[in-house]
Every structure is written in structure tokens, then in C-alpha cells.
Design an enzyme around this catalytic site. Structure first.
Site, short mmCIF file in Angstrom:
data_model
loop_
_atom_site.label_atom_id
_atom_site.label_comp_id
_atom_site.label_asym_id
_atom_site.label_seq_id
_atom_site.Cartn_x
_atom_site.Cartn_y
_atom_site.Cartn_z
N CYS A 54 -19.64 -12.38 -8.11
CA CYS A 54 -20.79 -12.98 -7.47
C CYS A 54 -20.19 -14.09 -6.78
O CYS A 54 -19.64 -15.07 -7.48
CB CYS A 54 -21.92 -13.49 -8.38
SG CYS A 54 -23.17 -14.45 -7.64
N HIS B 228 -4.04 -10.01 -3.45
CA HIS B 228 -5.22 -9.50 -2.53
C HIS B 228 -6.02 -9.25 -3.51
O HIS B 228 -7.19 -8.35 -3.11
CB HIS B 228 -4.99 -8.48 -1.55
CG HIS B 228 -3.80 -9.22 -0.60
ND1 HIS B 228 -3.14 -8.30 0.15
CD2 HIS B 228 -3.29 -10.24 -0.10
CE1 HIS B 228 -2.29 -8.83 0.96
NE2 HIS B 228 -2.56 -10.15 0.76
N THR C 184 0.47 5.35 -1.81
CA THR C 184 0.34 6.76 -1.19
C THR C 184 0.69 8.00 -2.02
O THR C 184 -0.16 8.97 -1.97
CB THR C 184 0.82 6.79 0.24
OG1 THR C 184 2.44 6.69 0.18
CG2 THR C 184 0.42 5.59 1.07
N ASN D 110 11.27 1.37 2.09
CA ASN D 110 10.04 1.65 2.81
C ASN D 110 10.35 2.66 3.65
O ASN D 110 11.58 3.02 4.09
CB ASN D 110 9.68 0.38 3.55
CG ASN D 110 8.15 0.33 3.90
OD1 ASN D 110 7.29 0.70 3.16
ND2 ASN D 110 7.93 0.22 5.20
N ALA E 235 0.85 -1.20 0.18
CA ALA E 235 0.12 -0.01 0.02
C ALA E 235 0.89 1.19 -0.03
O ALA E 235 0.45 2.30 -0.50
CB ALA E 235 -0.87 0.12 1.21
P1 NAD Z 1 0.57 -1.19 4.97
O1 NAD Z 1 -0.52 -0.11 5.08
O2 NAD Z 1 0.40 -2.16 6.12
O3 NAD Z 1 1.91 -0.72 5.13
C1 NAD Z 1 2.25 0.32 4.30
C2 NAD Z 1 3.97 0.50 4.43
O4 NAD Z 1 4.36 1.51 3.38
C3 NAD Z 1 4.04 1.17 6.07
O5 NAD Z 1 5.38 0.59 6.40
C4 NAD Z 1 4.55 2.66 5.58
O6 NAD Z 1 5.52 3.57 6.33
C5 NAD Z 1 5.10 2.51 4.09
N1 NAD Z 1 4.71 3.75 3.28
C6 NAD Z 1 3.85 4.51 3.12
N2 NAD Z 1 4.04 5.58 2.04
C7 NAD Z 1 5.28 5.14 1.44
C8 NAD Z 1 5.91 5.88 0.51
N3 NAD Z 1 5.31 6.87 -0.40
N4 NAD Z 1 7.12 5.19 0.17
C9 NAD Z 1 7.73 4.14 0.99
N5 NAD Z 1 6.90 3.57 2.00
C10 NAD Z 1 5.75 4.21 2.27
O7 NAD Z 1 0.43 -1.97 3.53
P2 NAD Z 1 0.71 -3.21 2.95
O8 NAD Z 1 1.90 -3.67 3.78
O9 NAD Z 1 0.73 -3.07 1.67
O10 NAD Z 1 -0.48 -4.30 3.52
C11 NAD Z 1 -1.60 -4.08 3.90
C12 NAD Z 1 -2.64 -4.54 3.16
O11 NAD Z 1 -3.25 -3.26 2.54
C13 NAD Z 1 -2.53 -5.20 1.88
O12 NAD Z 1 -3.43 -6.54 2.15
C14 NAD Z 1 -3.25 -4.37 0.55
O13 NAD Z 1 -4.22 -5.25 0.00
C15 NAD Z 1 -4.01 -3.46 1.49
N6 NAD Z 1 -4.22 -1.95 0.80
C16 NAD Z 1 -3.88 -1.67 -0.42
C17 NAD Z 1 -4.37 -0.52 -0.96
C18 NAD Z 1 -4.34 -0.14 -2.45
O14 NAD Z 1 -4.50 -0.99 -3.23
N7 NAD Z 1 -3.49 1.06 -2.88
C19 NAD Z 1 -4.53 0.64 -0.13
C20 NAD Z 1 -4.55 0.20 1.26
C21 NAD Z 1 -4.40 -1.15 1.98
#
Ligand code: NAD
Length: 255
Positions: free
Chosen positions: A130, A122, A27, A221, A23
């Protein structure tokens, strides 16, 4: 040697590169992650949106559709950021085996990486399934129905329960995608993590599989992850800034 330079060197020495995104990678496209301050779990309680609660009652499904539909317009409009474009450039340079992503936003495909090179562990928010007859609908179509007052949409074909094609907490992982991700992780010689907290399993197992088979492991990260001590290089920074710097070094070095 600078860390960015070290990663560029590793890329140039690698034949099979797997990029793993979470995720945090999206961001900078304006999509909130789960665990950062201000992230989705600081605004919603994850225990409310498990697969079990979704299946258990019409009320659980209505809550889920409200939660999921609130973020869909933002996700549908989001554009790939410099991190996505950098990975797409690696693909165009013939250096990318595949992207394994936890993201459901489809931004890797939007950046120009073909579907067959993106393993969505995911699932995807772009489709609705459905759960009974397995008919698949474009999310936009179902979102229009939701907006028009259909708060718990049902399948037009069989009347079955429908759910966005994403994997919720408590829901089984997609079998083929998980197996393929494990296979690619085991076979690569560089596994590059970009923007994941590496705490969600079994996704977070993939870097360990790669490391266990002797691949180089690079983690980019913002914050430390539980797997940092396995990594050859860890860079704490934004993927949209760090990945382009790495690519610039790759291009600057003689192949
Ligand atoms: P997470 O939310 O657990 O962690 C995100 C990590 O990214 C954090 O450690 C944070 O410090 C870091 N981070 C944030 N912005 C950043 C940047 N610009 N550069 C580098 N690092 C950055 O996310 P995850 O580990 O991917 O897992 C959680 C779940 O979130 C997954 O199952 C996923 O399916 C879901 N998810 C997906 C989305 C999406 O599709 N964009 C959004 C939200 C959650």
C-alpha cells in the site's frame, strides 16, 4: 588458459565475492527478459508502465495491473535454473558475500540463498505494498482478488493505492538496498555479473564501483555489454551453462 579456467582461478584467489544478476539470469527458468528478441519490451511499450502513469489515473493503474498480473503466474511457478543453483553452491562453500539482483522473481531465495544475502535492487514481485499506509500483502492474495474481478486492488486497511513491490521506471530506488549494494560493491575483490545488459542505472553503476576500487570484474552475458572493456574476463554464453562450468573448475583445482 581457457576463460572458464581464468575465472575459476580468480574465484579461488578472492575472499569477498559479489554476484550481480539481471533478467538474463532467469531466462533459463522460463521468465522473459526485457531486451532480448522476444523479450518483454518487444511485446509491450515501456513508456506505458512508468510510475508516473501508474499514479496519474485509475486507467493507468488498471493497465499496469493487467500487464503485471499477466506475467505473475509464470513468475510464481518458475524454478531456479542451473545458474541459480551454482550461486547457491558458492554460498554453501562459504565463498559468496552476497547477490545483488535486478530481478524481482525471488529465484535466488528459492535456490537456497538466505534473504539477508540477497539485495533486491528493483524490489520483489512477491509482495504488494500500500503506497499510503505501507501495509504489505502477499502477491498471491492480491492476485486472487485480481482474478476474481478486482482489477485495481485497494488497501483493505486504508483504501490506499496498492502496487506490486517492484521498482517501476520513474520510481525511486529503495534507499537502504541501493546504499548496501554500493557498499558491498566497493568492498568486494571479485564482482561477477551474470545475465545483465548493464544499461539500467543506477544498477549498472555497481560493477563500475567495484572495478574502480580495484576488484576483479567478470561478465557472463549472451551479448556484449557497455562495460565489457572494464572487465578482466568476459564470457559470452548462457549463465546456466557457463556458471556450472566455472564451478566445476573451482572444485577441480587445489584450494
Ligand atoms: P535486460 O532484459 O536488459 O537484459 C538481459 C540480458 O541478458 C541481455 O543482454 C541478454 O542478452 C542476456 N541474456 C538473456 N538470456 C541469457 C542467458 N540465459 N544467459 C546469459 N545472458 C542472457 O535485463 P537487465 O539488465 O536485468 O535489466 C532490465 C530490468 O529488467 C531490470 O530492472 C529488472 O528489474 C527487470 N526484469 C526482471 C525480470 C526477472 O525478475 N526475472 C524479468 C524481466 C525484467
Amino acid at each position: 588458459m581457457e576463460k572458464v579456467d581464468m575465472v575459476a582461478d580468480i574465484i579461488l584467489k578472492s575472499r569477498t565475492i559479489v554476484v550481480f544478476t539481471g533478467a538474463g539470469h532467469s531466462t533459463e527458468s522460463g521468465i522473459s527478459d526485457f531486451r532480448s528478441p522476444g523479450g518483454i519490451w518487444s511485446r509491450f511499450d515501456p513508456s506505458e508502465f512508468t510510475f508516473q502513469k501508474f499514479m496519474a489515473s485509475e486507467e493507468g493503474r488498471e493497465k499496469y495491473w493487467q500487464f503485471s498480473s499477466a506475467s505473475w503466474p509464470e513468475m510464481a511457478a518458475a524454478q531456479p535454473n542451473l545458474g541459480h543453483h551454482t550461486i547457491a553452491e558458492l554460498h554453501r562453500m562459504g565463498r559468496l558475500d552476497c547477490v545483488i539482483t535486478q530481478n524481482i522473481d525471488g529465484l535466488h531465495q528459492k535456490s537456497g540463498i538466505p534473504d539477508e544475502k540477497v539485495i533486491e535492487l528493483h524490489g520483489t514481485a512477491h509482495w504488494v505494498d500500500c503506497l499510503e499506509c505501507h501495509r504489505r500483502y502477499p502477491r498471491e492474495e492480491i492476485h486472487r482478488r485480481f482474478e476474481a474481478g478486482d482489477k485495481v486492488p485497494r488497501c483493505e486497511a486504508c483504501g490506499g493505492i496498492m502496487k506490486p513491490a517492484t521498482v517501476s521506471f520513474g520510481q525511486a530506488m529503495p534507499v537502504a538496498e541501493t546504499a548496501e549494494a554500493e557498499r558491498r560493491s566497493a568492498a568486494c575483490d571479485l564482482f561477477l555479473v551474470a545475465g545483465s545488459s548493464l544499461v539500467v542505472y543506477p544498477a549498472a553503476q555497481m560493477p563500475l564501483i567495484a572495478h574502480g576500487k580495484g576488484a576483479k570484474l567478470v561478465i557472463v552475458n549472451m551479448e556484449p555489454t557497455p562495460h565489457d572493456h572494464y572487465a578482466d574476463v568476459v564470457i559470452h554464453g548462457k549463465t546456466g551453462e557457463v556458471l556450472p562450468q566455472i564451478l566445476a573448475q573451482v572444485k577441480a583445482k587445489p584450494d
